[in-house]
Design an enzyme around this catalytic site. Structure first.
Site, PDB file in Angstrom:
ATOM      1  N   THR A 180       0.582  -1.265   0.073  1.00 52.42           N
ATOM      2  CA  THR A 180      -0.005   0.190   0.244  1.00 52.42           C
ATOM      3  C   THR A 180       1.109   1.047   0.148  1.00 52.42           C
ATOM      4  O   THR A 180       2.171   1.410  -0.227  1.00 52.42           O
ATOM      5  CB  THR A 180      -0.466  -0.274   1.047  1.00 52.42           C
ATOM      6  OG1 THR A 180      -2.527   0.991   1.300  1.00 52.42           O
ATOM      7  CG2 THR A 180      -0.573  -0.386   2.482  1.00 52.42           C
ATOM      8  N   ASN A 181      -0.114   2.165   0.194  1.00 51.32           N
ATOM      9  CA  ASN A 181       1.173   4.155   0.370  1.00 51.32           C
ATOM     10  C   ASN A 181       0.764   4.220   1.586  1.00 51.32           C
ATOM     11  O   ASN A 181      -0.339   3.964   2.296  1.00 51.32           O
ATOM     12  CB  ASN A 181       0.735   4.290  -0.433  1.00 51.32           C
ATOM     13  CG  ASN A 181       0.015   4.639  -1.152  1.00 51.32           C
ATOM     14  OD1 ASN A 181      -1.619   5.321  -1.058  1.00 51.32           O
ATOM     15  ND2 ASN A 181      -0.928   4.089  -2.600  1.00 51.32           N
ATOM     16  N   HIS A 182       1.323   5.949   1.869  1.00 54.68           N
ATOM     17  CA  HIS A 182       1.106   6.397   2.653  1.00 54.68           C
ATOM     18  C   HIS A 182      -0.441   7.568   2.886  1.00 54.68           C
ATOM     19  O   HIS A 182      -1.006   8.139   3.733  1.00 54.68           O
ATOM     20  CB  HIS A 182       2.156   7.443   2.910  1.00 54.68           C
ATOM     21  CG  HIS A 182       3.618   7.229   3.952  1.00 54.68           C
ATOM     22  ND1 HIS A 182       3.157   6.704   5.079  1.00 54.68           N
ATOM     23  CD2 HIS A 182       4.358   6.950   2.608  1.00 54.68           C
ATOM     24  CE1 HIS A 182       4.621   5.635   4.907  1.00 54.68           C
ATOM     25  NE2 HIS A 182       4.979   5.263   4.105  1.00 54.68           N
TER      26      HIS A 182
END
Ligand code: C5P
Length: 224
Positions: A29-31
C-alpha cells in the site's frame, strides 16, 4: 457561505490508498490518509451535491449524507469508478492508486525458507483516469498529482495524457503538507498558462476553493 451552489450536481470522489494483496496476511500500500478526498466529499455535500465516495482503506469516518463505496485493489477501484462514472457530473480522483500489484496472489501464507530471498513479480495496475477518458461525455474530470520534482511539468504531462480538465499538483517533498497531514499546498493547473498557486491551507480550505473552480468549469446544470 457558498450556500447550495452544488445542488443537483452529482460528484464522484475517490480517496485513500489502494491495497494489493500478496498473500492472505500481507499487502502493498502507500501513505495516503484519504483526508483530501473526504474533505472534498464533505464540503460538496454541504453545498448541496449528491456525493459518492469510492474509498480505499482509511481510518476516517464516512462524511454525513455521503454514500461510501469501499474498495481495496486498484482493479476494484477501477471497476467501481467505471460503474458510477456514467451517472456523475464530476469525477475528482484524489486516490493514491498504487502503480504496481503482485502478478499472482498466493492462496496460502508465504513461508520463510531459511535465508532464501523472496522475489515478487509486480505488474502495473490499470490507469483509472486514462480508462475513464474513453467514456467521457459531459463530465468534468479532475486529477491529483503528488510530485517530488518538476512539479508543474510533470502535472502538465498528466493533464494531457489523462485528458483532464484540471489537475491539482502538490510537492510531496515540502515539509508539513500532503500525505497524512491536515494541510496542503497545491497548484490548480488547467494548462501551461493557466496555473493558480494557492498558499498553504487546510485540506478543508483547499476543498472549498477547488469546488469553487470546478463549479465554474462545469456546463450549466440541466433544467437551470
Ligand atoms: O499516479 P499518478 O501521479 O499518475 O496519478 C495522477 C492521477 O491519476 C491521480 O488523480 C490518481 O488518482 C490517478 N491515477 C489513476 N490510476 C492509476 C494511477 C493514478 O487514475 N493507476
Amino acid at each position: 457561505a457558498q450556500a447550495e451552489d452544488w445542488t443537483g450536481r452529482r460528484l464522484l470522489v475517490t480517496a485513500g490508498p489502494t491495497r494489493e494483496p500478496i498473500d492472505p496476511v500481507r499487502f502493498i500500500t502507500n501513505h495516503s490518509s484519504g483526508k483530501m478526498g473526504y474533505a472534498i466529499a464533505e464540503a460538496a455535500r454541504k453545498r448541496g451535491a449528491v456525493v459518492t465516495l469510492i474509498s480505499g482503506p482509511t481510518s476516517l469516518d464516512a462524511p454525513a449524507g455521503v454514500e461510501v463505496i469501499p474498495c481495496q485493489r486498484a482493479s476494484e477501484m477501477r471497476d467501481r469508478v467505471l460503474e458510477r462514472f456514467g451517472e456523475c457530473d464530476v469525477l475528482v480522483m484524489t486516490a493514491a492508486v498504487g502503480d504496481f500489484a503482485p502478478a499472482d496472489i498466493h492462496k496460502e501464507k508465504i513461508k520463510k525458507s531459511g535465508d532464501q530471498p523472496l522475489l515478487l513479480n509486480l505488474q502495473p495496475t490499470p490507469d483509472i483516469l486514462k480508462e475513464v477518458a474513453a467514456h467521457k461525455t459531459h463530465q468534468t474530470v479532475v486529477g491529483f498529482a503528488a510530485e517530488s520534482e518538476n512539479v508543474v511539468q510533470s502535472a502538465l504531462g498528466k493533464l494531457q495524457r489523462k485528458h483532464l480538465d484540471l489537475i491539482v499538483a502538490n510537492d510531496i517533498s515540502a515539509p508539513g503538507i500532503g500525505f497524512q497531514s491536515d494541510f496542503n499546498q497545491v497548484q490548480l493547473i488547467r494548462g501551461a498558462d493557466a496555473i493558480e498557486v494557492l498558499p498553504r491551507l487546510t485540506k478543508r480550505e483547499v476543498a472549498g476553493i477547488l469546488l469553487d473552480r470546478i463549479r465554474d468549469l462545469m456546463p450549466p446544470a440541466r433544467g437551470s
